[in-house]
Write a protein that holds these residues in place. Structure first.
Motif, PDB file in Angstrom:
ATOM      1  N   CYS A   1     -22.845 -43.976  12.201  1.00 37.87           N
ATOM      2  CA  CYS A   1     -23.233 -44.550  13.121  1.00 37.87           C
ATOM      3  C   CYS A   1     -22.125 -46.104  14.114  1.00 37.87           C
ATOM      4  O   CYS A   1     -21.503 -46.256  12.568  1.00 37.87           O
TER       5      CYS A   1
ATOM      6  N   ARG B   1     -32.674 -43.420  12.953  1.00 34.04           N
ATOM      7  CA  ARG B   1     -32.492 -44.356  14.761  1.00 34.04           C
ATOM      8  C   ARG B   1     -33.473 -45.571  15.185  1.00 34.04           C
ATOM      9  O   ARG B   1     -33.213 -46.231  15.455  1.00 34.04           O
TER      10      ARG B   1
ATOM     11  N   ILE C   1     -24.662 -42.499  17.509  1.00 33.77           N
ATOM     12  CA  ILE C   1     -25.086 -41.640  15.689  1.00 33.77           C
ATOM     13  C   ILE C   1     -24.619 -40.192  15.909  1.00 33.77           C
ATOM     14  O   ILE C   1     -24.818 -39.658  17.031  1.00 33.77           O
TER      15      ILE C   1
END
Ligand SMILES: [Zn+2]
Length: 395
Positions: free
Chosen positions: A193, A278, A300
């Protein structure tokens, strides 16, 4: 014991280690394997795949028999770089044996396991003749690299050819210290991320006129790294987040920057997916920065989703063979990094069992000679019992 085998796994391991096959270089490994497999009756397909922005990779699919079931062994012959060559006390590509240990890059991860499986297949074929089904090997040269032109594409190619896999054993090193300690029946998922917070640049003496993104980023990272994702499950350790970089790129000491970026890696159990993570991360961002946190960007990259092949016939089969040869009852684990099993799990049940991983990717990588011999016997028993069971059930 090795001299009673029709094909010596130690000599084959040495031959593979002597091929300098640092990803993406094939280094002669596939010639060595084809040279061992074709005389046993395997049909070999060398498969070269390309994609933009990644190097071409050569892979190998070999199969003996046409019938079902098809028992597949998967592995890789590429290796990670030597690293600090000067620190090695042996030639990393010498395949040297010292004090009953075989040294070299790939000795543990995982050329010796590939050699052990080939020797196991040879021993099985010599004793039992052709299997009531098929034995296959899916050997990639792109496991330590981007994994774009390797196992994933071979599986797609195989599906196009009508190749069906009924069970797959991946020979990655699975035991931390002692051969037989652990079988892997799944792997954690992994996402990378990249979180960027944008503020307003300003003078440090007048913070009320600026909007400092570093403070916001720290607050978000604090929430993400202190609130646990889960407590673990029966087969997975607790999911974890590791921040690998906090980047501001600001050399001035009297200016607050406009942007701050952090990179973190989430390793997660089967309680999560990249999509649910997420949501979880965005929820924390909103909780910390408020509902209108529009100055935040979250990218991501998915390395692989988590997966689990629940304990069953395949893990029982491997456990049984491990117990017979080593006397140990292996733990069924999911720890460690990702492996190509993440691609195979979409095609058939998959489990991983290989050598001791203690020295993998390190200087002076080695494996005990006795472990290669024992692993060969474990693989031979797996093959023998797999076809004995499938024959009995088809009668
Ligand atoms: Zn490996």
């Amino acid at each position: 014991m090795t001299d009673q085998l029709p094909l010596d796994p130690i000599a084959l391991s040495q031959a593979l280690i002597r091929c300098p096959s640092v990803t993406p270089v094939e280094g002669g490994t596939l010639d060595v394997l084809v040279g061992a497999l074709e005389p046993l009756g395997f049909t070999c397909h060398r498969l070269k795949f390309s994609a933009e922005d990644t190097p071409d990779i050569e892979n190998l699919y070999a199969r003996i028999g046409n019938g079902e079931p098809n028992f597949c062994f998967a592995g890789h012959v590429d290796v990670v770089p030597v690293g600090s060559g000067a620190a090695w006390t042996v030639d990393p590509f010498g395949g040297e044996i010292k004090q009953d240990r075989l040294f070299g890059r790939g000795a543990a991860d995982m050329k010796s396991a590939v050699a052990a499986f080939v020797a196991a297949a040879a021993a099985y074929l010599e004793k039992n003749g052709p299997p009531a089904g098929s034995i296959s090997l899916l050997i990639t040269g792109d496991e330590e690299g981007p994994a774009v032109n390797g196992t994933k594409k071979m599986l797609e190619w195989a599906a196009e050819q009508g190749e069906v896999f009924d069970a797959c054993l991946v020979g990655e090193p699975t035991s931390p210290e002692t051969l037989g300690e652990m079988i892997k029946i799944g792997r954690r998922g992994s996402i990378i991320c990249r979180l960027t917070v944008t503020g307003i640049q300003g003078h440090t003496a007048y913070p009320h006129l600026a909007d400092n993104p570093v403070h916001k980023l720290i607050a978000v990272l604090n929430a993400l790294t202190t609130i646990p994702l889960d407590q673990g499950t029966q087969h997975f350790q607790p999911s974890s987040i590791a921040v690998t970089s906090v980047d501001v790129g600001n050399a001035a000491t009297n200016v607050t920057p406009e942007k701050a970026t952090a990179v973190f890696n989430v390793r997660y159990s089967d309680l999560h997916t990249s999509a649910s993570l997420r949501d979880w991360i965005e929820g924390h961002i909103r909780a910390v920065l408020g509902e209108n946190a529009t100055d935040v960007e979250l990218e991501i990259d998915l390395t692989g989703e988590s997966f689990l092949t629940p304990p069953g016939p395949l893990s029982d089969l491997i456990s049984g063979a491990v117990e017979t040869v080593t006397g140990r009852t292996p733990e069924l684990g999911t720890a460690g990094g990702t492996s190509d099993a993440r691609f195979i799990k979409d095609y058939c049940p998959v489990a991983e069992f290989g050598l001791v991983g203690r020295t993998m990717h390190k200087v002076d990588e080695f494996v005990d000679i006795a472990d290669i011999t024992a692993l060969t016997e474990i693989y031979r028993l797996v093959i023998e019992r797999y076809f004995a069971v499938s024959e009995a059930s088809s009668r």
